[in-house]
Write a protein that holds these residues in place. Structure first.
Motif, PDB file in Angstrom:
ATOM      1  N   LYS A   1       0.895  -1.057   0.160  1.00 24.25           N
ATOM      2  CA  LYS A   1      -0.018  -0.097  -0.044  1.00 24.25           C
ATOM      3  C   LYS A   1       1.027   1.221   0.107  1.00 24.25           C
ATOM      4  CE  LYS A   1      -3.777   0.273   0.556  1.00 24.25           C
ATOM      5  NZ  LYS A   1      -5.088   0.509  -0.718  1.00 24.25           N
ATOM      6  N   SER A   2       0.576   2.037  -1.161  1.00 21.13           N
ATOM      7  CA  SER A   2       1.502   3.288  -1.031  1.00 21.13           C
ATOM      8  C   SER A   2       0.840   4.557  -0.228  1.00 21.13           C
ATOM      9  CB  SER A   2       1.663   3.602  -2.597  1.00 21.13           C
ATOM     10  OG  SER A   2       0.324   4.098  -3.092  1.00 21.13           O
ATOM     11  N   LYS A   3       1.522   5.594  -0.236  1.00 22.00           N
ATOM     12  CA  LYS A   3       1.095   6.836   0.547  1.00 22.00           C
ATOM     13  C   LYS A   3       0.517   6.453   1.704  1.00 22.00           C
ATOM     14  CE  LYS A   3       2.135   8.885  -3.275  1.00 22.00           C
ATOM     15  NZ  LYS A   3       3.553   9.698  -3.310  1.00 22.00           N
ATOM     16  N   VAL A   4       1.501   5.777   2.620  1.00 25.90           N
ATOM     17  CA  VAL A   4       1.140   5.558   3.966  1.00 25.90           C
ATOM     18  C   VAL A   4       2.253   6.262   4.787  1.00 25.90           C
ATOM     19  CG1 VAL A   4       1.116   3.789   5.905  1.00 25.90           C
ATOM     20  CG2 VAL A   4       0.151   3.183   3.708  1.00 25.90           C
ATOM     21  N   PHE A   5       1.736   7.325   5.497  1.00 28.23           N
ATOM     22  CA  PHE A   5       2.879   8.368   5.981  1.00 28.23           C
ATOM     23  C   PHE A   5       2.874   8.203   7.629  1.00 28.23           C
ATOM     24  CE2 PHE A   5       1.556  10.484   2.224  1.00 28.23           C
ATOM     25  CZ  PHE A   5       2.286  11.446   1.896  1.00 28.23           C
ATOM     26  N   VAL A   6       4.095   8.646   7.889  1.00 24.64           N
ATOM     27  CA  VAL A   6       4.255   8.974   9.368  1.00 24.64           C
ATOM     28  C   VAL A   6       4.344  10.179   9.576  1.00 24.64           C
ATOM     29  CG1 VAL A   6       6.112   8.877  11.462  1.00 24.64           C
ATOM     30  CG2 VAL A   6       5.742   6.708   9.523  1.00 24.64           C
ATOM     31  N   HIS A   7       3.776  10.551  10.770  1.00 24.99           N
ATOM     32  CA  HIS A   7       3.789  12.201  11.072  1.00 24.99           C
ATOM     33  C   HIS A   7       4.653  12.309  12.081  1.00 24.99           C
ATOM     34  CE1 HIS A   7      -0.641  12.481   9.282  1.00 24.99           C
ATOM     35  NE2 HIS A   7       0.219  12.090   8.121  1.00 24.99           N
ATOM     36  N   PRO A   8       5.941  12.777  11.952  1.00 23.77           N
ATOM     37  CA  PRO A   8       6.658  12.895  13.191  1.00 23.77           C
ATOM     38  C   PRO A   8       6.475  14.017  13.991  1.00 23.77           C
ATOM     39  CG  PRO A   8       7.830  12.673  11.002  1.00 23.77           C
ATOM     40  CD  PRO A   8       6.304  12.955  10.722  1.00 23.77           C
ATOM     41  N   SER A   9       5.436  15.271  13.424  1.00 22.77           N
ATOM     42  CA  SER A   9       5.499  16.382  14.355  1.00 22.77           C
ATOM     43  C   SER A   9       3.826  17.039  13.799  1.00 22.77           C
ATOM     44  CB  SER A   9       6.197  17.486  13.977  1.00 22.77           C
ATOM     45  OG  SER A   9       6.189  17.994  12.695  1.00 22.77           O
ATOM     46  N   ARG A  10       3.313  17.833  14.500  1.00 25.04           N
ATOM     47  CA  ARG A  10       2.171  18.527  14.231  1.00 25.04           C
ATOM     48  C   ARG A  10       2.275  19.182  12.748  1.00 25.04           C
ATOM     49  NH1 ARG A  10      -1.762  18.692  18.238  1.00 25.04           N
ATOM     50  NH2 ARG A  10      -0.698  18.094  20.383  1.00 25.04           N
ATOM     51  N   SER A  11       3.201  19.670  12.224  1.00 29.03           N
ATOM     52  CA  SER A  11       3.261  20.307  10.963  1.00 29.03           C
ATOM     53  C   SER A  11       3.357  19.191   9.756  1.00 29.03           C
ATOM     54  CB  SER A  11       4.652  21.154  10.946  1.00 29.03           C
ATOM     55  OG  SER A  11       5.012  21.616   9.742  1.00 29.03           O
ATOM     56  N   ALA A  12       2.304  19.397   8.828  1.00 32.05           N
ATOM     57  CA  ALA A  12       2.118  18.826   7.527  1.00 32.05           C
ATOM     58  C   ALA A  12       3.541  18.656   6.650  1.00 32.05           C
ATOM     59  CB  ALA A  12       1.233  19.316   6.843  1.00 32.05           C
TER      60      ALA A  12
ATOM     61  N   PRO B   1       6.165  10.282   3.481  1.00 33.60           N
ATOM     62  CA  PRO B   1       5.205   9.089   2.684  1.00 33.60           C
ATOM     63  C   PRO B   1       6.177   7.853   2.508  1.00 33.60           C
ATOM     64  CG  PRO B   1       6.349  10.658   1.245  1.00 33.60           C
ATOM     65  CD  PRO B   1       6.619  11.278   2.822  1.00 33.60           C
ATOM     66  N   GLY B   2       5.576   6.893   2.480  1.00 30.98           N
ATOM     67  CA  GLY B   2       6.321   5.511   2.349  1.00 30.98           C
ATOM     68  C   GLY B   2       5.240   4.454   2.017  1.00 30.98           C
ATOM     69  N   PHE B   3       5.701   3.309   2.000  1.00 31.31           N
ATOM     70  CA  PHE B   3       5.017   2.070   1.589  1.00 31.31           C
ATOM     71  C   PHE B   3       4.842   1.099   2.679  1.00 31.31           C
ATOM     72  CE2 PHE B   3       6.779   3.501  -2.201  1.00 31.31           C
ATOM     73  CZ  PHE B   3       5.876   3.424  -3.271  1.00 31.31           C
ATOM     74  N   LEU B   4       3.722   0.469   2.920  1.00 35.51           N
ATOM     75  CA  LEU B   4       3.689  -0.559   3.898  1.00 35.51           C
ATOM     76  C   LEU B   4       3.543  -1.881   2.887  1.00 35.51           C
ATOM     77  CD1 LEU B   4       2.781  -0.896   6.738  1.00 35.51           C
ATOM     78  CD2 LEU B   4       0.285  -0.719   6.402  1.00 35.51           C
ATOM     79  N   ILE B   5       4.319  -2.687   3.384  1.00 38.23           N
ATOM     80  CA  ILE B   5       4.441  -3.904   2.606  1.00 38.23           C
ATOM     81  C   ILE B   5       4.352  -5.102   3.758  1.00 38.23           C
ATOM     82  CG2 ILE B   5       5.508  -2.869   0.821  1.00 38.23           C
ATOM     83  CD1 ILE B   5       8.132  -4.128   1.950  1.00 38.23           C
ATOM     84  N   ILE B   6       4.074  -6.239   2.937  1.00 37.47           N
ATOM     85  CA  ILE B   6       4.175  -7.556   3.745  1.00 37.47           C
ATOM     86  C   ILE B   6       4.713  -8.575   2.863  1.00 37.47           C
ATOM     87  CG2 ILE B   6       2.871  -9.566   4.661  1.00 37.47           C
ATOM     88  CD1 ILE B   6       0.501  -7.571   5.464  1.00 37.47           C
ATOM     89  N   SER B   7       5.718  -9.145   3.182  1.00 39.27           N
ATOM     90  CA  SER B   7       6.354 -10.011   2.511  1.00 39.27           C
ATOM     91  C   SER B   7       6.617 -11.382   3.289  1.00 39.27           C
ATOM     92  CB  SER B   7       7.926  -9.369   1.853  1.00 39.27           C
ATOM     93  OG  SER B   7       8.714  -8.980   2.828  1.00 39.27           O
TER      94      SER B   7
END
Length: 753
Positions: free
Chosen positions: A9-20, A25-31
């Motif tokens: 799944k693409s466009k899975v983000f981590v939000h390190p802070s309150r600022s956008a 962005p990253g990829f969530l994968i299962i392998s």
């Protein structure tokens, strides 16, 4: 390293802070590695900035159509780490919290991963699904909108986390908690699931949490309790209808005695009863059972009832300690009800796989596995095929996958070259009587196989492939010719019916003393249907018959003992019903004969029978749990019987007409509650007996220093002489999980089969 991509799944983000602007962005994968089991798959999140253009394109393609790339394995799946990236085996996760997005777009949907190791939770970032820019999510939304259905298959508004959850559920057992719908447990134990039940929350404190704590506090406190409970466990764990059979039956000494006493009007009336005749037509052994009962079992039951009438002494004791209302047969506490009612978690393929390590060895206790099966059952027939090999004792619980494969090969060879070959190449016996006996066995097997479960798909059509013939006839012997199945003048062609016959004839060679008895085909049919392998089904049947042989003994002692035990149980647990059945001339419980003989095979639908047998085969509470299931049927129907039936005929007809009318799940719950109550009653009676023994030995003085407030001296003396139900060898045996086995003795020429 050869890896296979299972989910992306693409466009899975981590939000390190309150600022956008800080969002990553990253990829969530299962392998998984090609040689590893599916439940050993790895979950990873990889930021886009750590990928080169080729890798980025490959994962974007996988997001849209994973089938095009899943067999390829570029170095991407083992790329260098960067900030916020992580990788861990899915089995190491304790739970996942799925937080859907707001309907007005104020916040993104997200998932929170909780590890079994508490110190890892801080290193696992919350993952946010930016569905508005994810190609695969947008594509699926458009497809849903075309059908004017924005909902996923689970009935909730679709968002990217649904795809992730479906992928996880296809790999491991994923169960939503009843307490907090957003929290899903991975490979949860039954204790974990029970910890998260609302009933358990209230039971643990004796009050409603909502009066004192916020919902979030409740969830968190229970979360920590369940999680650390799991961690502590991880830390601690490093008959032929001709003259031949007629003569054999009449030669049985019990039948002879019954016939000599046929002037007894009661015996004559009973044996001539048309309802009794119906059962005898199906099971020859029913006649022997009735003869045995008519000659003594009824007198034994009557004597027992007079000796063990429920005295006011221990009725009062049971009421005080267990809260039993003396006017009612059975009452249960909320705690007992809650546990018995928790039957919402069937064993799935993913859950079953989670029980075993990479070598296929069990990682949890056998009792834990049986708890899952007893309280949840098996989800489907495909998984049942694997689980039944353990329940029927063909596979050892501590074996590995390789050991089971080797065992399969050995068992097939022994069956094919040993027992099956012994009769396929058999020559006629020199003794004419033995040859006649053998041919009669084959005739009886052939007759029962031909009428076996013909409503089931694999047994329905008598064709070479077992499938429906083009003519549309249900059973065809020759093209265009419909069979009169009642005549038995047709040849077996259906490969599954032929396998049933092969197994039963082979078992005749395996156990020549018992041979074939009507009813055994009823027991084999579900086994073969599930296993679909002649050799392995044979060994399941062999092991099953070690337990069930007692039902088919020539002297009927095995089934008689069970009926006698059931009679004692009914007197103890359902006294009002027992009294009424006695008035109906039904204290022999003959109406239970068929149900116990073939384990309710003819009273329930086929799938229900499979579920019922699984419960029995666990021996979770008792190796004779079938008697408590029968007791549950009696308890469930006690009021209609007491209010409306007053004759033997009526009672027998009532129970013979029960097919397809009973809820097996409800009865299993009732049976469990009845056993729990029975075990407590037996324990209380045993304690009472221990307390009264020093009193009787001292002539009335209590030397132990324990005061019996509810028992006066006269009652104590009387109770000391009274034999309590806890002294019954039949009832005591019900508390054992060890399987009761009885073997048939050597077969004599005149033995009744």
């Amino acid at each position: 390293m050869d890896l296979e991509l299972l989910f992306c799944k693409s466009k899975v983000f981590v939000h390190p802070s309150r600022s956008a602007v800080d969002n990553v962005p990253g990829f969530l994968i299962i392998s998984r590695e090609a040689h590893e089991a599916k439940h050993d798959s790895v979950l990873a999140w990889i930021p886009e900035r750590s990928l080169d253009s080729r890798q980025l394109q490959w994962l974007n393609d996988a997001d849209l159509d994973i089938d095009k790339v899943k067999r390829r394995s570029p170095g991407i799946l083992s790329s260098t780490r960067s900030s916020w990236s992580f990788s861990m085996k899915i089995g190491y996760l304790y739970s996942i919290e799925f937080r859907p997005p707001s309907t007005n777009g104020w916040w993104y949907g997200s998932v929170v991963l909780h590890s079994k190791c508490s110190n890892e939770d801080d290193s696992l970032p919350v993952l946010f699904f930016h569905d508005d820019i994810c190609p695969s999510t947008e594509l699926k939304r458009k497809e849903l909108n075309k059908s004017f259905d924005p909902f996923s298959s689970s009935g909730e508004i679709y968002w990217g986390g649904v795809d992730f959850r479906d992928a996880i559920a296809s790999i491991v057992d994923l169960q939503r908690t009843a307490l907090e719908p957003t929290i899903w447990l991975i490979n949860a134990t039954l204790d974990d699931l029970r910890n998260f039940s609302p009933q358990r929350m209230n039971d643990d404190t004796g009050k409603d949490y909502n009066n004192d704590l916020s919902v979030n506090d409740v969830v968190w406190n229970k979360w920590e309790s369940a999680k650390w409970g799991l961690m502590s466990r991880i830390a601690d764990a490093t008959s032929k209808t001709g003259s031949y059979m007629g003569n054999l039956i009449r030669q049985h000494p019990l039948v002879k005695f019954a016939e000599r006493n046929s002037d007894n009007p009661y015996v004559r009336k009973l044996l001539a009863n048309p309802r009794v005749q119906e059962v005898q037509d199906d099971f020859d052994s029913a006649r022997v059972y009735l003869a045995k009962w008519a000659l003594g079992v009824k007198q034994q039951a009557d004597d027992y009832q007079r000796t063990h009438e429920q005295s006011d002494i221990y009725r009062s004791l049971l009421k005080n300690e267990l809260g039993i209302d003396g006017e009612n047969d059975v009452q249960f506490t909320d705690e007992e009800l809650n546990r018995a009612l928790e039957r919402n978690y069937p064993v799935t393929k993913q859950k079953w796989d989670s029980f075993f390590d990479s070598q296929g060895r069990l990682m949890i206790t056998v009792q834990e596995v049986k708890d899952h099966i007893f309280h949840g059952g098996i989800q489907d027939m495909e998984l049942r095929k694997e689980v039944w090999m353990f329940l029927f004792g063909v596979y050892f619980w501590d074996s590995s996958t390789d050991e089971r494969l080797q065992l399969d090969q050995t068992l097939r060879e022994v069956y094919e070259k040993g027992y099956k070959e012994s009769w396929t190449n058999r020559k006629p016996h020199e003794d004419a009587r033995e040859e006649e006996y053998w041919q009669d066995q084959i005739f009886r097997i052939d007759k029962d196989v031909k009428r076996n479960d013909r409503h089931m798909d694999i047994f329905k059509y008598n064709t070479a492939d077992g499938k429906k013939p083009e003519s549309g006839a249900d059973s065809v012997d020759e093209p265009g010719g419909t069979i009169d199945e009642g005549s038995n003048n047709w040849i077996l062609k259906n490969p599954h019916l032929i396998s049933l016959k092969n197994i039963l004839v082979s078992y005749n060679s395996y156990n020549p003393n018992l041979g074939y008895v009507q009813g055994m085909c009823d027991l084999l049919s579900p086994i073969y249907y599930v296993v679909r392998d002649e050799a392995l089904a044979f060994w399941c049947f062999v092991n099953f018959m070690e337990r069930m042989e007692r039902n088919f003994l020539r002297d009927q002692s095995g089934i008689r003992d069970q009926m006698y035990t059931l009679s004692e149980l009914c007197i103890l647990m359902l006294p009002k019903l027992s009294d009424h059945l006695n008035k109906c001339d039904s204290s022999n419980l003959f109406f239970c004969f068929r149900m116990l003989l073939v384990w309710f095979k003819r009273e329930f639908e086929f799938k229900d029978v499979c579920s019922i047998w699984e419960v029995f085969l666990t021996d979770y509470y008792s190796s004779q749990f079938q008697l408590f299931f029968m007791l549950a049927i009696l308890q469930k129907n006690s009021e209609p019987i007491i209010q409306n039936l007053n004759q033997f005929d009526q009672v027998l007809k009532y129970f013979n007409d029960m097919h397809g009318t009973m809820d097996w799940n409800d009865l299993t719950t009732r049976a469990e509650l009845l056993f729990v109550r029975f075990a407590k009653m037996m324990s209380i009676m045993s304690r009472k007996k221990e307390l009264l023994e020093p009193l009787n030995a001292s002539g009335g003085a209590i030397t132990s220093g324990i005061e019996l407030h509810d028992i006066d001296s006269d009652e104590e003396t009387h109770a000391g002489k009274e034999q309590l139900p806890c002294d019954s060898k039949y009832l005591r045996l019900l508390l054992s999980k060890e399987v009761v086995k009885q073997r048939e003795g050597p077969r004599e020429p005149d033995s009744v089969k």
